[in-house]
Design a protein around this motif. Structure first.
Motif, PDB file in Angstrom:
ATOM      1  N   LEU A 100       0.571  -1.135  -0.149  1.00 47.68           N
ATOM      2  CA  LEU A 100      -0.201   0.354  -0.303  1.00 47.68           C
ATOM      3  C   LEU A 100       0.550   1.491   0.434  1.00 47.68           C
ATOM      4  O   LEU A 100       0.792   2.212  -0.848  1.00 47.68           O
ATOM      5  CB  LEU A 100      -0.628   0.075   1.354  1.00 47.68           C
ATOM      6  CG  LEU A 100      -1.812  -0.837   1.374  1.00 47.68           C
ATOM      7  CD1 LEU A 100      -2.814  -1.185   2.808  1.00 47.68           C
ATOM      8  CD2 LEU A 100      -3.240  -0.744   0.298  1.00 47.68           C
ATOM      9  N   ALA A 101       1.959   0.930   0.540  1.00 47.10           N
ATOM     10  CA  ALA A 101       2.987   2.353   0.979  1.00 47.10           C
ATOM     11  C   ALA A 101       3.366   2.857  -0.624  1.00 47.10           C
ATOM     12  O   ALA A 101       3.566   3.374  -1.161  1.00 47.10           O
ATOM     13  CB  ALA A 101       3.772   1.746   2.069  1.00 47.10           C
ATOM     14  N   LEU A 102       3.690   1.450  -1.224  1.00 52.66           N
ATOM     15  CA  LEU A 102       4.444   1.236  -2.653  1.00 52.66           C
ATOM     16  C   LEU A 102       3.456   2.382  -3.672  1.00 52.66           C
ATOM     17  O   LEU A 102       4.488   3.474  -4.493  1.00 52.66           O
ATOM     18  CB  LEU A 102       4.569   0.182  -2.781  1.00 52.66           C
ATOM     19  CG  LEU A 102       5.337  -0.094  -4.539  1.00 52.66           C
ATOM     20  CD1 LEU A 102       6.106   1.247  -4.681  1.00 52.66           C
ATOM     21  CD2 LEU A 102       5.839  -1.220  -4.819  1.00 52.66           C
ATOM     22  N   VAL A 103       2.218   1.498  -3.345  1.00 50.67           N
ATOM     23  CA  VAL A 103       1.433   2.539  -4.278  1.00 50.67           C
ATOM     24  C   VAL A 103       1.491   3.755  -3.926  1.00 50.67           C
ATOM     25  O   VAL A 103       1.168   4.779  -4.920  1.00 50.67           O
ATOM     26  CB  VAL A 103      -0.326   1.092  -4.014  1.00 50.67           C
ATOM     27  CG1 VAL A 103      -1.427   2.398  -5.119  1.00 50.67           C
ATOM     28  CG2 VAL A 103       0.339   0.404  -4.470  1.00 50.67           C
ATOM     29  N   ASP A 104       1.112   4.249  -2.839  1.00 44.94           N
ATOM     30  CA  ASP A 104       1.100   5.957  -2.674  1.00 44.94           C
ATOM     31  C   ASP A 104       2.793   6.024  -3.329  1.00 44.94           C
ATOM     32  O   ASP A 104       2.479   7.642  -3.819  1.00 44.94           O
ATOM     33  CB  ASP A 104       1.206   6.097  -1.208  1.00 44.94           C
ATOM     34  CG  ASP A 104      -0.691   5.620  -0.651  1.00 44.94           C
ATOM     35  OD1 ASP A 104      -0.771   5.950  -1.432  1.00 44.94           O
ATOM     36  OD2 ASP A 104      -0.402   5.750   0.958  1.00 44.94           O
ATOM     37  N   GLU A 105       2.927   6.328  -2.897  1.00 44.03           N
ATOM     38  CA  GLU A 105       4.910   6.046  -3.112  1.00 44.03           C
ATOM     39  C   GLU A 105       4.515   6.447  -5.299  1.00 44.03           C
ATOM     40  O   GLU A 105       5.310   7.519  -5.593  1.00 44.03           O
ATOM     41  CB  GLU A 105       6.137   5.918  -3.134  1.00 44.03           C
ATOM     42  CG  GLU A 105       7.294   5.901  -3.523  1.00 44.03           C
ATOM     43  CD  GLU A 105       8.152   4.991  -2.442  1.00 44.03           C
ATOM     44  OE1 GLU A 105       9.674   5.211  -3.450  1.00 44.03           O
ATOM     45  OE2 GLU A 105       7.971   4.877  -1.277  1.00 44.03           O
ATOM     46  N   LEU A 106       4.269   5.593  -5.850  1.00 44.78           N
ATOM     47  CA  LEU A 106       4.703   5.600  -7.507  1.00 44.78           C
ATOM     48  C   LEU A 106       3.287   6.722  -8.093  1.00 44.78           C
ATOM     49  O   LEU A 106       3.257   6.308  -8.796  1.00 44.78           O
ATOM     50  CB  LEU A 106       4.605   3.979  -7.818  1.00 44.78           C
ATOM     51  CG  LEU A 106       5.757   3.682  -6.844  1.00 44.78           C
ATOM     52  CD1 LEU A 106       5.176   1.959  -7.708  1.00 44.78           C
ATOM     53  CD2 LEU A 106       6.139   4.310  -7.754  1.00 44.78           C
ATOM     54  N   ARG A 107       2.760   7.382  -7.090  1.00 48.33           N
ATOM     55  CA  ARG A 107       0.919   7.670  -7.726  1.00 48.33           C
ATOM     56  C   ARG A 107       1.585   8.647  -8.594  1.00 48.33           C
ATOM     57  O   ARG A 107       1.329   9.553  -9.205  1.00 48.33           O
ATOM     58  CB  ARG A 107       0.125   8.190  -6.558  1.00 48.33           C
ATOM     59  CG  ARG A 107      -0.872   7.868  -5.956  1.00 48.33           C
ATOM     60  CD  ARG A 107      -1.894   7.797  -4.794  1.00 48.33           C
ATOM     61  NE  ARG A 107      -2.299   6.412  -4.389  1.00 48.33           N
ATOM     62  CZ  ARG A 107      -3.090   5.916  -4.623  1.00 48.33           C
ATOM     63  NH1 ARG A 107      -3.996   5.586  -6.119  1.00 48.33           N
ATOM     64  NH2 ARG A 107      -3.792   5.014  -4.080  1.00 48.33           N
ATOM     65  N   GLY A 108       3.041   9.181  -8.443  1.00 45.38           N
ATOM     66  CA  GLY A 108       3.516  10.551  -9.031  1.00 45.38           C
ATOM     67  C   GLY A 108       4.428  10.221  -9.760  1.00 45.38           C
ATOM     68  O   GLY A 108       4.991  11.520 -10.671  1.00 45.38           O
ATOM     69  N   GLU A 109       4.430   8.642 -10.706  1.00 43.44           N
ATOM     70  CA  GLU A 109       5.390   8.840 -11.232  1.00 43.44           C
ATOM     71  C   GLU A 109       4.642   8.774 -12.814  1.00 43.44           C
ATOM     72  O   GLU A 109       3.555   8.591 -12.534  1.00 43.44           O
ATOM     73  CB  GLU A 109       5.935   7.295 -11.407  1.00 43.44           C
ATOM     74  CG  GLU A 109       6.750   7.039 -10.054  1.00 43.44           C
ATOM     75  CD  GLU A 109       7.736   8.039 -10.046  1.00 43.44           C
ATOM     76  OE1 GLU A 109       8.322   8.548 -11.470  1.00 43.44           O
ATOM     77  OE2 GLU A 109       8.570   8.311  -9.033  1.00 43.44           O
TER      78      GLU A 109
ATOM     79  N   ALA B 238      -3.937  -6.647  -5.998  1.00 44.05           N
ATOM     80  CA  ALA B 238      -4.749  -5.843  -5.591  1.00 44.05           C
ATOM     81  C   ALA B 238      -4.880  -4.112  -5.742  1.00 44.05           C
ATOM     82  O   ALA B 238      -4.889  -3.468  -6.353  1.00 44.05           O
ATOM     83  CB  ALA B 238      -6.443  -6.631  -5.260  1.00 44.05           C
ATOM     84  N   PRO B 239      -3.990  -4.124  -4.819  1.00 40.89           N
ATOM     85  CA  PRO B 239      -3.880  -2.794  -4.744  1.00 40.89           C
ATOM     86  C   PRO B 239      -3.110  -1.672  -5.701  1.00 40.89           C
ATOM     87  O   PRO B 239      -3.184  -0.512  -5.870  1.00 40.89           O
ATOM     88  CB  PRO B 239      -2.783  -2.219  -3.569  1.00 40.89           C
ATOM     89  CG  PRO B 239      -3.492  -3.799  -2.593  1.00 40.89           C
ATOM     90  CD  PRO B 239      -3.491  -4.729  -3.420  1.00 40.89           C
ATOM     91  N   LEU B 240      -2.553  -2.466  -6.874  1.00 42.55           N
ATOM     92  CA  LEU B 240      -1.900  -1.996  -7.973  1.00 42.55           C
ATOM     93  C   LEU B 240      -2.898  -1.989  -9.073  1.00 42.55           C
ATOM     94  O   LEU B 240      -2.259  -1.326 -10.106  1.00 42.55           O
ATOM     95  CB  LEU B 240      -0.518  -3.145  -8.285  1.00 42.55           C
ATOM     96  CG  LEU B 240       0.794  -3.504  -7.463  1.00 42.55           C
ATOM     97  CD1 LEU B 240       1.428  -4.549  -7.689  1.00 42.55           C
ATOM     98  CD2 LEU B 240       1.994  -1.919  -7.935  1.00 42.55           C
ATOM     99  N   GLY B 241      -3.710  -2.319  -8.751  1.00 47.35           N
ATOM    100  CA  GLY B 241      -4.291  -2.482 -10.251  1.00 47.35           C
ATOM    101  C   GLY B 241      -5.072  -0.846 -11.213  1.00 47.35           C
ATOM    102  O   GLY B 241      -4.922  -0.916 -12.473  1.00 47.35           O
TER     103      GLY B 241
END
Length: 375
Positions: A13-22, A64-67
């Motif tokens: 979940l933290a990774l998904v948040d971190e990658l949102r701006g990429e 699924a969080p990566l979906g």
């Protein structure tokens, strides 16, 4: 290669948040199919321009969080030869892509013939990528430091490689050609392979066997499948095809003869000898009228006019491919040329309507193909 290992749901979940701006991410998968009977997604690698992540699906569980991230067309996902990755992400994680950039497809549109990631990275980035873990068992745990390093390297350079290839495509005016293929590959989904007792007949060398030998091979093949499934090992790690074919052609009389079979060790004979001889016995016991046989080949009537059209199309394809410096088979496959020859389109619109024909193929080769048909 520095990386962060993601092995807990909260880390994902933290990774998904971190990658949102990429705006773009290099992505790859590792599976266990080479060593295991049950192929499965065993590792997911993700790299931004500055950081690398290894996601362990075994310990994280639900991906699924990566979906949303994977489905967001505003975030470009860079793969090299995404075909299998897209399939296994669909099957094992329910993840679907939008915004794909496939560096293998891009390289093919630039006329490259050696399309492995190592070849392309060396030519366009001057890098020599490691190869020592290409055949590793990615389902084993814990992963060694060397395996993690190798996995992270696979995606770390994809953003830079994408930049070089995209620039080259734009210079040649072929970026929109590649993008059409990217969109098609995004739609790839997992399909279950064909199953059934006839799988043994697809083994190379099976056609050399008499019907009785085929019956034995069928039983030995099914025995090996059951053992491989029970042990979750690839079938070749149980017993090689050559051993099965050899025993089918010349059945051993008893367990004592088994070690003479190519690739069948004394240990295997002791552990599994009775099972092997039982399978051979079942093949020998099949009634004559129930023996498996190869179907008769259908009579093929030559269509001389179609053959002439296809030859003319092949000549046109070769000429156009040479002018474009593309591999002829990549430009248009032989099977597609035959479909075009059957359809005999007379306009570019009719050519594009032939099943399997892409818009970029019409743009690149359409006029030349139509001239070949008219001739």
């Amino acid at each position: 290669m520095d990386h962060e290992y993601i092995e807990r749901p909260d880390q994902l979940l933290a990774l998904v948040d971190e990658l949102r701006g990429e705006t773009l991410l290099g992505v790859d998968t590792e599976a266990a199919g080479y060593h295991r009977y049950f192929d499965r997604l065993s590792l997911l690698q993700i790299s931004s321009r500055t950081r690398n992540y290894l996601v362990d699906p075994f310990s994280v569980g639900d991906l699924a969080p990566l979906g949303a991230l994977f489905a967001d067309p505003a975030v470009e996902k860079i793969f090299h030869d995404a075909d299998y990755d897209v399939r296994i992400l669909d099957r094992d994680a329910g993840l679907h892509l939008s915004g794909l950039f496939d560096t293998q497809i891009a390289a093919a549109f630039l006329g490259e013939r050696q399309l492995g990631l190592g070849n392309i990275a060396e030519k366009y980035l001057g890098l020599k990528l490691p190869k020592e873990f290409q055949r590793a068992d990615w389902a084993e745990r814990p992963l060694s430091d060397g395996m993690k390093e190798y996995a992270a390297t696979d995606t770390a350079h994809l953003p830079d490689l994408r930049d070089r290839l995209k620039e080259a495509l734009e210079q040649k005016g072929r970026l929109h050609w590649a993008q059409e293929e990217f969109l098609r590959r995004e739609q790839t989904r997992w399909t279950e392979p064909e199953e059934g007792r006839e799988a043994f007949m697809r083994m190379k060398g099976a056609r050399d066997l008499a019907p009785r030998g085929l019956a034995i091979l069928r039983e030995l093949h099914e025995w090996r499948e059951s053992v491989a499934k029970e042990r979750d090992q690839a079938t070749f790690r149980i017993l090689g095809n050559q051993a099965l074919l050899e025993m089918s052609a010349s059945p051993p009389a008893d367990v004592r003869d088994l070690p003479r079979v190519t690739g069948l060790s004394e240990g295997m004979a002791q552990r599994r000898g009775r099972e092997i001889m039982a399978a051979i016995g079942r093949g020998l016991a099949v009634p004559e009228e129930e023996l498996p046989r190869w179907p008769r080949s259908q009579r093929w009537e030559r269509d001389v006019e179609l053959e002439a059209r296809v030859e003319a199309l092949k000549d046109a394809r070769t000429r156009i491919a040479n002018e474009l410096e593309l591999d002829p088979g990549f430009l248009i496959s032989k099977a597609l040329l035959e479909e075009i020859g059957r359809a005999q389109p007379r306009t570019l619109e009719a050519l594009e309507a032939v099943p399997g024909v892409r818009r970029w193929q019409v743009e690149a080769a359409g006029e030349g193909l139509l001239k070949a048909i008219r001739r």
